[in-house]
Scaffold this motif. Structure first.
Motif, PDB file in Angstrom:
ATOM      1  N   LEU A  13       0.837  -1.201   0.000  1.00 42.42           N
ATOM      2  CA  LEU A  13       0.000   0.000   0.000  1.00 42.42           C
ATOM      3  C   LEU A  13       0.871   1.250   0.000  1.00 42.42           C
ATOM      4  CD1 LEU A  13      -2.630  -1.205   2.615  1.00 42.42           C
ATOM      5  CD2 LEU A  13      -2.903  -1.122   0.131  1.00 42.42           C
ATOM      6  N   THR A  14       2.029   1.155   0.624  1.00 46.35           N
ATOM      7  CA  THR A  14       3.066   2.186   0.556  1.00 46.35           C
ATOM      8  C   THR A  14       4.404   1.488   0.411  1.00 46.35           C
ATOM      9  OG1 THR A  14       3.649   2.271   2.911  1.00 46.35           O
ATOM     10  CG2 THR A  14       1.738   3.564   2.227  1.00 46.35           C
ATOM     11  N   LEU A  15       5.400   2.210  -0.105  1.00 52.61           N
ATOM     12  CA  LEU A  15       6.759   1.674  -0.163  1.00 52.61           C
ATOM     13  C   LEU A  15       7.724   2.855  -0.195  1.00 52.61           C
ATOM     14  CD1 LEU A  15       8.008  -1.235  -2.467  1.00 52.61           C
ATOM     15  CD2 LEU A  15       9.459   0.323  -1.203  1.00 52.61           C
ATOM     16  N   HIS A  16       8.218   3.218   0.976  1.00 53.22           N
ATOM     17  CA  HIS A  16       9.154   4.327   1.096  1.00 53.22           C
ATOM     18  C   HIS A  16      10.572   3.768   1.187  1.00 53.22           C
ATOM     19  CE1 HIS A  16       6.018   7.369   2.826  1.00 53.22           C
ATOM     20  NE2 HIS A  16       5.430   6.455   2.045  1.00 53.22           N
ATOM     21  N   VAL A  17      11.437   4.166   0.282  1.00 54.76           N
ATOM     22  CA  VAL A  17      12.846   3.767   0.322  1.00 54.76           C
ATOM     23  C   VAL A  17      13.581   4.819   1.136  1.00 54.76           C
ATOM     24  CG1 VAL A  17      14.913   3.238  -1.015  1.00 54.76           C
ATOM     25  CG2 VAL A  17      12.650   2.672  -1.937  1.00 54.76           C
ATOM     26  N   THR A  18      14.091   4.428   2.305  1.00 54.35           N
ATOM     27  CA  THR A  18      14.625   5.409   3.255  1.00 54.35           C
ATOM     28  C   THR A  18      16.149   5.429   3.346  1.00 54.35           C
ATOM     29  OG1 THR A  18      14.390   3.808   5.071  1.00 54.35           O
ATOM     30  CG2 THR A  18      12.526   5.279   4.630  1.00 54.35           C
ATOM     31  N   GLY A  19      16.832   4.537   2.643  1.00 53.01           N
ATOM     32  CA  GLY A  19      18.293   4.536   2.695  1.00 53.01           C
ATOM     33  C   GLY A  19      18.862   3.298   2.042  1.00 53.01           C
ATOM     34  N   GLN A  20      20.174   3.219   2.027  1.00 49.95           N
ATOM     35  CA  GLN A  20      20.869   2.052   1.500  1.00 49.95           C
ATOM     36  C   GLN A  20      22.082   1.764   2.374  1.00 49.95           C
ATOM     37  OE1 GLN A  20      22.226   2.343  -2.589  1.00 49.95           O
ATOM     38  NE2 GLN A  20      22.254   0.116  -2.833  1.00 49.95           N
ATOM     39  N   ARG A  21      22.213   0.520   2.808  1.00 52.26           N
ATOM     40  CA  ARG A  21      23.325   0.132   3.665  1.00 52.26           C
ATOM     41  C   ARG A  21      24.596  -0.037   2.843  1.00 52.26           C
ATOM     42  NH1 ARG A  21      21.095  -4.703   7.492  1.00 52.26           N
ATOM     43  NH2 ARG A  21      22.135  -5.882   5.836  1.00 52.26           N
ATOM     44  N   ASP A  22      25.710  -0.127   3.549  1.00 46.24           N
ATOM     45  CA  ASP A  22      27.000  -0.302   2.870  1.00 46.24           C
ATOM     46  C   ASP A  22      27.071  -1.616   2.100  1.00 46.24           C
ATOM     47  OD1 ASP A  22      27.848   2.118   3.869  1.00 46.24           O
ATOM     48  OD2 ASP A  22      28.944   1.245   5.563  1.00 46.24           O
ATOM     49  N   ASP A  23      26.290  -2.615   2.532  1.00 45.83           N
ATOM     50  CA  ASP A  23      26.306  -3.908   1.842  1.00 45.83           C
ATOM     51  C   ASP A  23      25.364  -3.928   0.631  1.00 45.83           C
ATOM     52  OD1 ASP A  23      23.811  -4.004   3.045  1.00 45.83           O
ATOM     53  OD2 ASP A  23      24.265  -5.702   4.352  1.00 45.83           O
ATOM     54  N   GLY A  24      24.740  -2.794   0.334  1.00 47.72           N
ATOM     55  CA  GLY A  24      23.890  -2.692  -0.845  1.00 47.72           C
ATOM     56  C   GLY A  24      22.406  -2.870  -0.582  1.00 47.72           C
ATOM     57  N   TYR A  25      22.031  -3.425   0.574  1.00 45.88           N
ATOM     58  CA  TYR A  25      20.619  -3.632   0.862  1.00 45.88           C
ATOM     59  C   TYR A  25      19.917  -2.293   1.084  1.00 45.88           C
ATOM     60  CZ  TYR A  25      21.192  -8.664   1.473  1.00 45.88           C
ATOM     61  OH  TYR A  25      21.445  -9.995   1.263  1.00 45.88           O
ATOM     62  N   HIS A  26      18.705  -2.173   0.531  1.00 51.10           N
ATOM     63  CA  HIS A  26      17.932  -0.952   0.694  1.00 51.10           C
ATOM     64  C   HIS A  26      17.106  -1.012   1.981  1.00 51.10           C
ATOM     65  CE1 HIS A  26      18.858  -0.577  -3.622  1.00 51.10           C
ATOM     66  NE2 HIS A  26      18.712   0.719  -3.415  1.00 51.10           N
ATOM     67  N   MET A  27      16.981   0.136   2.624  1.00 52.45           N
ATOM     68  CA  MET A  27      16.148   0.274   3.811  1.00 52.45           C
ATOM     69  C   MET A  27      14.759   0.725   3.365  1.00 52.45           C
ATOM     70  SD  MET A  27      18.318  -0.480   6.210  1.00 52.45           S
ATOM     71  CE  MET A  27      17.597   0.144   7.731  1.00 52.45           C
ATOM     72  N   LEU A  28      13.749   0.075   3.922  1.00 54.34           N
ATOM     73  CA  LEU A  28      12.383   0.317   3.492  1.00 54.34           C
ATOM     74  C   LEU A  28      11.472   0.657   4.667  1.00 54.34           C
ATOM     75  CD1 LEU A  28      12.007  -2.829   1.168  1.00 54.34           C
ATOM     76  CD2 LEU A  28      12.769  -0.536   0.492  1.00 54.34           C
ATOM     77  N   GLU A 177      17.439   8.282  -0.155  1.00 53.63           N
ATOM     78  CA  GLU A 177      17.288   8.820   1.206  1.00 53.63           C
ATOM     79  C   GLU A 177      15.982   9.593   1.270  1.00 53.63           C
ATOM     80  OE1 GLU A 177      19.436   8.224   3.640  1.00 53.63           O
ATOM     81  OE2 GLU A 177      20.992   7.236   2.443  1.00 53.63           O
ATOM     82  N   ASN A 178      14.867   8.863   1.384  1.00 53.88           N
ATOM     83  CA  ASN A 178      13.549   9.483   1.378  1.00 53.88           C
ATOM     84  C   ASN A 178      12.895   9.375   2.753  1.00 53.88           C
ATOM     85  OD1 ASN A 178      13.364   9.955  -1.641  1.00 53.88           O
ATOM     86  ND2 ASN A 178      13.700   7.739  -1.609  1.00 53.88           N
ATOM     87  N   ALA A 179      11.912  10.226   2.979  1.00 51.65           N
ATOM     88  CA  ALA A 179      11.249  10.261   4.283  1.00 51.65           C
ATOM     89  C   ALA A 179      10.461   8.985   4.529  1.00 51.65           C
ATOM     90  CB  ALA A 179      10.315  11.466   4.345  1.00 51.65           C
ATOM     91  N   PRO A 180      10.479   8.484   5.760  1.00 57.28           N
ATOM     92  CA  PRO A 180       9.658   7.317   6.096  1.00 57.28           C
ATOM     93  C   PRO A 180       8.193   7.716   6.251  1.00 57.28           C
ATOM     94  CG  PRO A 180      10.740   8.129   8.060  1.00 57.28           C
ATOM     95  CD  PRO A 180      11.253   8.977   6.916  1.00 57.28           C
ATOM     96  N   MET A 181       7.353   6.752   6.519  1.00 56.95           N
ATOM     97  CA  MET A 181       5.975   7.043   6.886  1.00 56.95           C
ATOM     98  C   MET A 181       5.958   7.722   8.259  1.00 56.95           C
ATOM     99  SD  MET A 181       3.691   3.762   5.659  1.00 56.95           S
ATOM    100  CE  MET A 181       4.620   2.526   6.577  1.00 56.95           C
ATOM    101  N   PRO A 182       4.843   8.349   8.641  1.00 57.32           N
ATOM    102  CA  PRO A 182       4.746   8.896  10.001  1.00 57.32           C
ATOM    103  C   PRO A 182       5.025   7.821  11.042  1.00 57.32           C
ATOM    104  CG  PRO A 182       2.918   9.674   8.660  1.00 57.32           C
ATOM    105  CD  PRO A 182       3.637   8.636   7.843  1.00 57.32           C
ATOM    106  N   ALA A 183       5.491   8.266  12.206  1.00 56.07           N
ATOM    107  CA  ALA A 183       5.865   7.316  13.262  1.00 56.07           C
ATOM    108  C   ALA A 183       4.698   6.435  13.679  1.00 56.07           C
ATOM    109  CB  ALA A 183       6.405   8.079  14.469  1.00 56.07           C
ATOM    110  N   ARG A 184       3.492   7.005  13.669  1.00 52.23           N
ATOM    111  CA  ARG A 184       2.319   6.224  14.070  1.00 52.23           C
ATOM    112  C   ARG A 184       1.330   6.154  12.915  1.00 52.23           C
ATOM    113  NH1 ARG A 184      -2.820   6.309  16.195  1.00 52.23           N
ATOM    114  NH2 ARG A 184      -3.081   8.525  15.760  1.00 52.23           N
ATOM    115  N   ILE A 185       0.916   4.947  12.591  1.00 48.41           N
ATOM    116  CA  ILE A 185      -0.128   4.750  11.588  1.00 48.41           C
ATOM    117  C   ILE A 185      -1.468   4.759  12.309  1.00 48.41           C
ATOM    118  CG2 ILE A 185      -1.097   3.171   9.875  1.00 48.41           C
ATOM    119  CD1 ILE A 185       1.735   2.175   9.352  1.00 48.41           C
TER     120      ILE A 185
END
Length: 273
Positions: A13-28, A177-185
């Motif tokens: 329903l949402t997919l925010h890409v918030t970063g990428q680690r040194d090993d290449g994995y994306h943070m979601l 490096e994008n903003a995450p969802m709000p802290a509380r859904i």
């Protein structure tokens, strides 16, 4: 011993890409829900592992170690015959292979003493969420699963018959490096409430996916033109798109409209939860 398992489609329903680690994995940071449509697996215990595939999308599905079903069974130490009834389109961004693998892990857990959670992430970022198989917030590289209460969401899933590989979509992503969802859904009472909140969230892979597969734009346009639509969005890294509606009747009517106009597209009205 025989067993059967259902592998539901996973919808982002949402997919925010918030970063990428040194090993290449994306943070979601992603809100996922599951449909009442999906693949089915039938298990028959035996001394050797064997995989066969049938169903609408069986063509081209490997039946060896390259299939996540085989990898999950091997990792769980399960042997026997598995029949995969493939009803979800390939490369569609709805977690078909990951959900299949999770179904194997659930079955192996029921029949033995494995810890499926220890295996899930090694098979892919979507597998832990698919193992949970209910609405959840997925964070980190997919390992952080937080249950979320959602109302049943009437939806239409549409795939134009385009398989989209995930790698090129992430390569086309301009910012990692994008903003995450709000802290509380918040807690939603109705599909209308949920869709209103979702409109302020994103799928960061939607725009790059459309550069890889321009046909996705036509699907989103077709969904946007349907009656009573509340929200349209691509799922995962594409190419399946979804629309939310106030009622399942409205979703079925939209499926009929699009099915008539685009008979070669895969269209399924469903409930997400």
């Amino acid at each position: 011993m025989k067993a059967e398992a259902f592998a539901p489609a996973k919808i982002n329903l949402t997919l925010h890409v918030t970063g990428q680690r040194d090993d290449g994995y994306h943070m979601l940071d992603s809100l996922v829900a599951f449909a009442d449509v999906g693949d089915r697996l039938t298990f028959s215990s035996g001394p050797n592992l064997a995989l066969s595939v049938a169903g609408e999308f069986s063509s081209g599905v490997p039946i060896d170690h390259s299939n996540l079903v085989w990898q999950a069974a091997e990792a769980a130490g399960w042997t026997g015959s598995i029949l995969l009834d493939k009803q979800l389109p390939h490369g569609g961004g709805i977690g078909g292979g990951s959900s299949d693998a999770a179904a194997v892990l659930r079955t192996a857990t029921a029949q033995g003493s494995i810890n499926a959670n220890d295996i899930a992430l090694s098979l892919g970022a979507d597998v832990p969420a698919c193992l949970y198989a209910a609405a959840a917030r997925m964070r980190g590289i997919g390992e952080q699963i937080e249950p979320i209460n959602l109302p049943p969401l009437p939806a239409l899933l549409v795939n134009p018959g385009i398989a989209v590989p995930t790698g090129p979509v992430f390569s086309a992503l301009q910012c990692r490096e994008n903003a995450p969802m709000p802290a509380r859904i918040p807690t939603f009472k109705t599909p209308v409430d949920c869709a209103a909140w979702l409109r302020n969230q994103r799928n960061d892979l939607e725009a790059p996916a459309m550069t890889v597969a321009p046909g996705i734009a036509a699907v989103l346009d077709a969904l946007s033109d349907t009656r009573d639509v509340l929200l349209t969005r691509m799922s995962g890294s594409g190419s399946t798109c979804m629309a939310l509606y106030p009622t399942l009747k409205a979703a079925h009517f939209a499926a009929y409209e699009i099915g008539v106009a685009q008979p070669n597209w895969w269209c399924r009205a469903t409930m997400l939860s």
